[in-house]
Scaffold this motif. Structure first.
Motif, short mmCIF file in Angstrom:
data_model
loop_
_atom_site.label_atom_id
_atom_site.label_comp_id
_atom_site.label_asym_id
_atom_site.label_seq_id
_atom_site.Cartn_x
_atom_site.Cartn_y
_atom_site.Cartn_z
N ALA A 1 -9.37 25.29 -29.52
CA ALA A 1 -9.80 23.94 -29.19
C ALA A 1 -8.60 23.07 -28.85
CB ALA A 1 -10.58 23.33 -30.35
N ASP A 2 -8.81 22.20 -27.88
CA ASP A 2 -7.85 21.17 -27.52
C ASP A 2 -8.35 19.84 -28.07
OD1 ASP A 2 -5.94 22.56 -25.74
OD2 ASP A 2 -7.71 22.88 -24.50
N ASN A 3 -7.43 18.99 -28.53
CA ASN A 3 -7.79 17.69 -29.05
C ASN A 3 -6.82 16.67 -28.48
OD1 ASN A 3 -8.52 15.43 -30.46
ND2 ASN A 3 -8.18 16.28 -32.48
N TYR A 4 -7.37 15.57 -27.97
CA TYR A 4 -6.57 14.48 -27.41
C TYR A 4 -6.86 13.22 -28.19
CZ TYR A 4 -6.52 17.74 -23.49
OH TYR A 4 -6.37 18.85 -22.72
N SER A 5 -5.86 12.39 -28.41
CA SER A 5 -6.09 11.13 -29.09
C SER A 5 -5.22 10.04 -28.47
CB SER A 5 -5.83 11.24 -30.60
OG SER A 5 -4.48 11.51 -30.85
N ALA A 6 -5.72 8.80 -28.56
CA ALA A 6 -5.00 7.64 -28.05
C ALA A 6 -5.05 6.55 -29.11
CB ALA A 6 -5.63 7.14 -26.75
N ARG A 7 -4.01 5.70 -29.11
CA ARG A 7 -3.91 4.61 -30.08
C ARG A 7 -3.51 3.34 -29.36
NH1 ARG A 7 0.96 4.03 -34.52
NH2 ARG A 7 0.31 2.02 -35.38
N LEU A 8 -4.14 2.24 -29.73
CA LEU A 8 -3.76 0.93 -29.25
C LEU A 8 -3.79 0.00 -30.45
CD1 LEU A 8 -3.05 -0.87 -26.83
CD2 LEU A 8 -5.51 -1.29 -26.55
N GLY A 9 -2.69 -0.70 -30.70
CA GLY A 9 -2.62 -1.56 -31.86
C GLY A 9 -1.89 -2.86 -31.57
N TYR A 10 -2.04 -3.80 -32.49
CA TYR A 10 -1.35 -5.07 -32.36
C TYR A 10 -0.80 -5.48 -33.71
CZ TYR A 10 -0.10 -9.67 -30.74
OH TYR A 10 0.61 -10.78 -30.40
N LEU A 11 0.49 -5.83 -33.74
CA LEU A 11 1.19 -6.27 -34.94
C LEU A 11 1.11 -7.80 -34.99
CD1 LEU A 11 2.97 -5.16 -37.27
CD2 LEU A 11 4.94 -5.58 -35.81
N PHE A 12 0.20 -8.31 -35.83
CA PHE A 12 0.01 -9.76 -35.92
C PHE A 12 1.16 -10.44 -36.64
CE2 PHE A 12 -4.26 -8.34 -35.06
CZ PHE A 12 -4.72 -9.30 -34.19
N SER A 13 1.71 -9.76 -37.63
CA SER A 13 2.88 -10.26 -38.35
C SER A 13 3.66 -9.04 -38.83
CB SER A 13 2.48 -11.15 -39.54
OG SER A 13 1.94 -10.36 -40.58
N GLU A 14 4.79 -9.28 -39.45
CA GLU A 14 5.60 -8.17 -39.96
C GLU A 14 4.84 -7.31 -40.97
OE1 GLU A 14 9.33 -8.26 -42.85
OE2 GLU A 14 9.79 -9.08 -40.87
N ASN A 15 3.83 -7.89 -41.63
CA ASN A 15 3.09 -7.20 -42.68
C ASN A 15 1.65 -6.84 -42.34
OD1 ASN A 15 5.31 -7.45 -44.36
ND2 ASN A 15 4.65 -9.43 -45.13
N PHE A 16 1.18 -7.14 -41.12
CA PHE A 16 -0.24 -6.93 -40.80
C PHE A 16 -0.40 -6.34 -39.41
CE2 PHE A 16 -4.39 -8.82 -39.38
CZ PHE A 16 -5.19 -7.99 -40.14
N ILE A 17 -1.08 -5.17 -39.33
CA ILE A 17 -1.32 -4.50 -38.05
C ILE A 17 -2.77 -4.04 -37.97
CG2 ILE A 17 -0.58 -2.22 -38.88
CD1 ILE A 17 0.64 -1.78 -36.04
N VAL A 18 -3.33 -4.10 -36.77
CA VAL A 18 -4.68 -3.62 -36.49
C VAL A 18 -4.57 -2.57 -35.40
CG1 VAL A 18 -6.96 -4.26 -35.63
CG2 VAL A 18 -5.74 -5.80 -37.17
N ASN A 19 -5.31 -1.44 -35.56
CA ASN A 19 -5.26 -0.33 -34.60
C ASN A 19 -6.67 0.10 -34.19
OD1 ASN A 19 -2.35 0.58 -34.50
ND2 ASN A 19 -2.72 0.60 -36.71
N ALA A 20 -6.78 0.60 -32.97
CA ALA A 20 -7.99 1.26 -32.47
C ALA A 20 -7.57 2.65 -32.00
CB ALA A 20 -8.60 0.48 -31.33
#
Length: 187
Positions: free
Chosen positions: A31-50
């Protein structure tokens, strides 16, 4: 089975872009598996990812996460991460505690709770002791009787070698012993 994977992420100011590819070859096929990530660092201590993960013959899986680190005294901190799939069928909450010790040593303890609609909920933890910033020992255990022990050594800031043993000999249908050797390169 044989597994090969490669991936990475890059920060472009506060934006995080990443991706990975993995290939698995087992007795029943490959099996082949592909993944992508997009994130935003709101502050030095807080990040959100998709994240988007796509495997052969399976619909694309979307997951989201938010991580926050709270600084304690000195270098000590406690961090929290919440992640979920797009339907909230799978949810995970984890926490990591970092504690500086004397002589450049430190301790990292982590707990993870997973809520799976289709499966049992899981609770697990791991503990790592760092002799210095190059060499560590670790152990983990969860409520399904999975456990591991391992060691890692950084030869430089960019290259490391890790050894790990994982097992679950108490599970009647799915007992296993896994020995792994990993070489990591960071640039």
């Amino acid at each position: 089975s044989d597994n090969v994977s490669a991936g990475g992420s890059i920060f472009i100011e506060n934006l995080v872009v990443g991706g990975a590819y993995s290939y698995a070859d087992y007795d029943s096929g490959s099996a082949d598996n592909y993944s992508a990530r997009l994130g935003y660092l709101f502050s030095e201590n807080f990040i959100v990812n998709a994240y988007a993960n796509k495997s052969e013959g399976v619909d694309t899986d979307y997951r989201f996460s938010a991580s926050y680190n709270h600084q304690l005294t000195g270098n000590d901190y406690i961090g929290f991460t919440y992640s979920s799939d797009d339907d909230f069928d799978y949810q995970m909450l984890s926490s990591t505690y970092f504690r500086s010790l004397a002589g450049g040593q430190y301790l990292v303890a982590a707990l993870t709770y997973q809520d799976n609609d289709d499966f049992d909920n899981d609770l697990g933890g791991n503990l790592s002791f760092y002799f210095n910033n190059k060499t560590s020992l670790s152990a983990s255990y969860d409520d399904d009787d999975n456990f591991s022990i391992g060691a890692q050594h950084f030869f430089s800031q960019n290259y490391s070698l890790s050894l790990r043993y994982q097992s679950n000999s108490s599970h009647e249908l799915n007992d296993y012993d896994i020995y792994s050797v990993n070489v990591n390169a960071q640039f």
